[in-house]
Design a protein around this motif. Structure first.
Motif, PDB file in Angstrom:
ATOM      1  N   ASP A   1       5.780 -79.745 -25.012  1.00 15.48           N
ATOM      2  CA  ASP A   1       5.096 -79.091 -23.892  1.00 15.48           C
ATOM      3  C   ASP A   1       4.081 -80.012 -23.219  1.00 15.48           C
ATOM      4  N   GLY A   2       4.143 -81.283 -23.554  1.00 14.29           N
ATOM      5  CA  GLY A   2       3.221 -82.248 -22.954  1.00 14.29           C
ATOM      6  C   GLY A   2       1.976 -82.495 -23.768  1.00 14.29           C
ATOM      7  N   GLY A   3       1.806 -81.731 -24.861  1.00 15.57           N
ATOM      8  CA  GLY A   3       0.606 -81.876 -25.675  1.00 15.57           C
ATOM      9  C   GLY A   3       0.808 -82.671 -26.943  1.00 15.57           C
ATOM     10  N   GLY A   4       2.013 -83.220 -27.115  1.00 13.59           N
ATOM     11  CA  GLY A   4       2.289 -83.940 -28.356  1.00 13.59           C
ATOM     12  C   GLY A   4       2.556 -82.963 -29.489  1.00 13.59           C
TER      13      GLY A   4
ATOM     14  N   GLY B   1      -4.264 -76.946 -32.560  1.00 15.13           N
ATOM     15  CA  GLY B   1      -4.762 -78.064 -31.764  1.00 15.13           C
ATOM     16  C   GLY B   1      -3.658 -79.098 -31.595  1.00 15.13           C
ATOM     17  N   ASN B   2      -3.782 -79.968 -30.614  1.00 11.64           N
ATOM     18  CA  ASN B   2      -2.709 -80.944 -30.423  1.00 11.64           C
ATOM     19  C   ASN B   2      -3.216 -82.375 -30.369  1.00 11.64           C
ATOM     20  N   THR B   3      -2.261 -83.293 -30.392  1.00 16.78           N
ATOM     21  CA  THR B   3      -2.622 -84.710 -30.411  1.00 16.78           C
ATOM     22  C   THR B   3      -3.135 -85.180 -29.059  1.00 16.78           C
ATOM     23  N   ALA B   4      -2.626 -84.606 -27.973  1.00 17.55           N
ATOM     24  CA  ALA B   4      -3.044 -85.040 -26.638  1.00 17.55           C
ATOM     25  C   ALA B   4      -4.519 -84.731 -26.375  1.00 17.55           C
ATOM     26  N   SER B   5      -4.976 -83.591 -26.846  1.00 19.40           N
ATOM     27  CA  SER B   5      -6.361 -83.177 -26.586  1.00 19.40           C
ATOM     28  C   SER B   5      -7.374 -83.898 -27.461  1.00 19.40           C
TER      29      SER B   5
ATOM     30  N   LEU C   1      -4.659 -92.487 -38.323  1.00 24.47           N
ATOM     31  CA  LEU C   1      -5.799 -92.468 -37.404  1.00 24.47           C
ATOM     32  C   LEU C   1      -5.677 -93.463 -36.246  1.00 24.47           C
ATOM     33  N   PRO C   2      -5.304 -94.713 -36.492  1.00 18.90           N
ATOM     34  CA  PRO C   2      -5.191 -95.644 -35.352  1.00 18.90           C
ATOM     35  C   PRO C   2      -4.233 -95.133 -34.273  1.00 18.90           C
TER      36      PRO C   2
ATOM     37  N   VAL D   1      -2.934 -92.035 -28.793  1.00  9.92           N
ATOM     38  CA  VAL D   1      -2.140 -91.051 -28.039  1.00  9.92           C
ATOM     39  C   VAL D   1      -2.982 -89.951 -27.392  1.00  9.92           C
ATOM     40  N   VAL D   2      -4.280 -89.970 -27.594  1.00  8.94           N
ATOM     41  CA  VAL D   2      -5.130 -88.972 -26.942  1.00  8.94           C
ATOM     42  C   VAL D   2      -4.979 -89.081 -25.426  1.00  8.94           C
ATOM     43  N   GLY D   3      -4.756 -87.959 -24.784  1.00 15.17           N
ATOM     44  CA  GLY D   3      -4.573 -87.931 -23.342  1.00 15.17           C
ATOM     45  C   GLY D   3      -3.151 -88.165 -22.895  1.00 15.17           C
ATOM     46  N   THR D   4      -2.236 -88.299 -23.850  1.00 15.12           N
ATOM     47  CA  THR D   4      -0.834 -88.527 -23.520  1.00 15.12           C
ATOM     48  C   THR D   4       0.048 -87.550 -24.303  1.00 15.12           C
ATOM     49  N   SER D   5       1.330 -87.521 -23.937  1.00 16.16           N
ATOM     50  CA  SER D   5       2.301 -86.699 -24.675  1.00 16.16           C
ATOM     51  C   SER D   5       3.081 -87.540 -25.677  1.00 16.16           C
ATOM     52  N   ASP D   6       2.709 -88.791 -25.823  1.00 17.84           N
ATOM     53  CA  ASP D   6       3.418 -89.736 -26.688  1.00 17.84           C
ATOM     54  C   ASP D   6       3.326 -89.300 -28.154  1.00 17.84           C
TER      55      ASP D   6
END
Length: 256
Positions: free
Chosen positions: A51-54, A62-66, A89-90, A95-100
């Motif tokens: 959905d674009g949030g990873g 919660g998601n990885t993008a946020s 963690l690295p 990926v914060v801010g992306t859907s990757d």
């Protein structure tokens, strides 16, 4: 003297409309219905929704993008730095801010394994409190909102839409509601909450998230069916299909 100070603080908190521990737990469990389809704290939830949030993970989904998942794992690192989850963690920072999601293929395996340790589940609960619940309650205190159901709604809005001043976020929706009906004065808080819920539904549809307005309509049902005070250990709302009534009960045990 110390005891008097503590009692005074408790009186002041109550006067400002803060939810008690049972009501806070009820608020969390109500939102759980919308996030993971259950009233229990589904700490081991983890999946890629495309959905674009990873990846989504944890009982608040919660998601990885946020950056929500990153924040939880960073807290966990301080408690168990040798955990497999910490090795991601690295990549989580990248990926914060992306859907990757490349490089995170083991995230759900590591996440579910970590939930076998109750300390990791406590980290999730405390992150939800610090990152979403407390800020939402500060908004309530600032405008004099004391109705428990309304305070719980602020938490749910912050979980889904985040805080901020734009018209889609919690702070912006509060401002829009105040511009329409004024401050939530005593004796008119049901009207204020009803207006806020309408503002939130409009914001969701405008932003393209109208398919999630069931969580707001569930609160509208609760408001119309006398759940404003959230008294006792059980409150009633509607499940995601808006057809069945769900009894949500506080147990005093966040582990289930």
């Amino acid at each position: 003297m110390f005891l008097k100070v503590v009692l005074l603080c408790l009186i002041l908190v109550t006067a400002h409309g803060a939810l008690d521990e049972c009501q806070k737990e009820l608020a969390f469990r109500i939102t759980n219905i919308y996030e993971t389809g259950t009233t229990r704290f589904k700490f081991d939830y983890c999946q890629w929704l495309d959905d674009g949030g990873g990846y989504d993970a944890g009982f608040i989904s919660g998601n990885t993008a946020s950056g929500a998942i990153l924040a939880v794992v960073e807290r966990w690192e301080k408690i168990k730095p040798e955990d497999d989850l910490v090795t991601l963690l690295p990549r989580l920072r990248q990926v914060v801010g992306t859907s990757d999601v490349q490089g995170l293929e083991r995230l759900c395996d590591f996440w579910r394994a970590a939930t076998k340790d109750s300390r990791f589940n406590r980290v999730q609960y405390d992150y939800a409190t610090d990152g979403y619940y407390n800020p939402s309650q500060r908004h309530g205190a600032e405008i004099g909102l004391t109705m428990p159901l309304a305070r719980a709604q602020l938490y749910d809005a912050n979980i889904e839409q985040g805080d901020g001043d734009d018209e889609f976020s919690l702070g912006g929706m509060i401002k829009t509601t105040i511009s329409q009906v004024g401050m939530p004065e005593k004796g008119r808080q049901s009207d204020w909450l009803a207006a806020f819920l309408n503002v939130r539904i409009a914001a969701l549809h405008k932003k393209g998230y109208g398919n999630t307005d069931y969580r707001v309509k569930s609160y509208q049902w609760a408001l119309q069916h006398g759940q404003q005070k959230m008294q006792g250990k059980t409150v009633q709302v509607l499940e995601n299909g808006l057809q069945q009534v769900v009894n949500v009960t506080c147990t005093g045990d966040f582990s289930n």
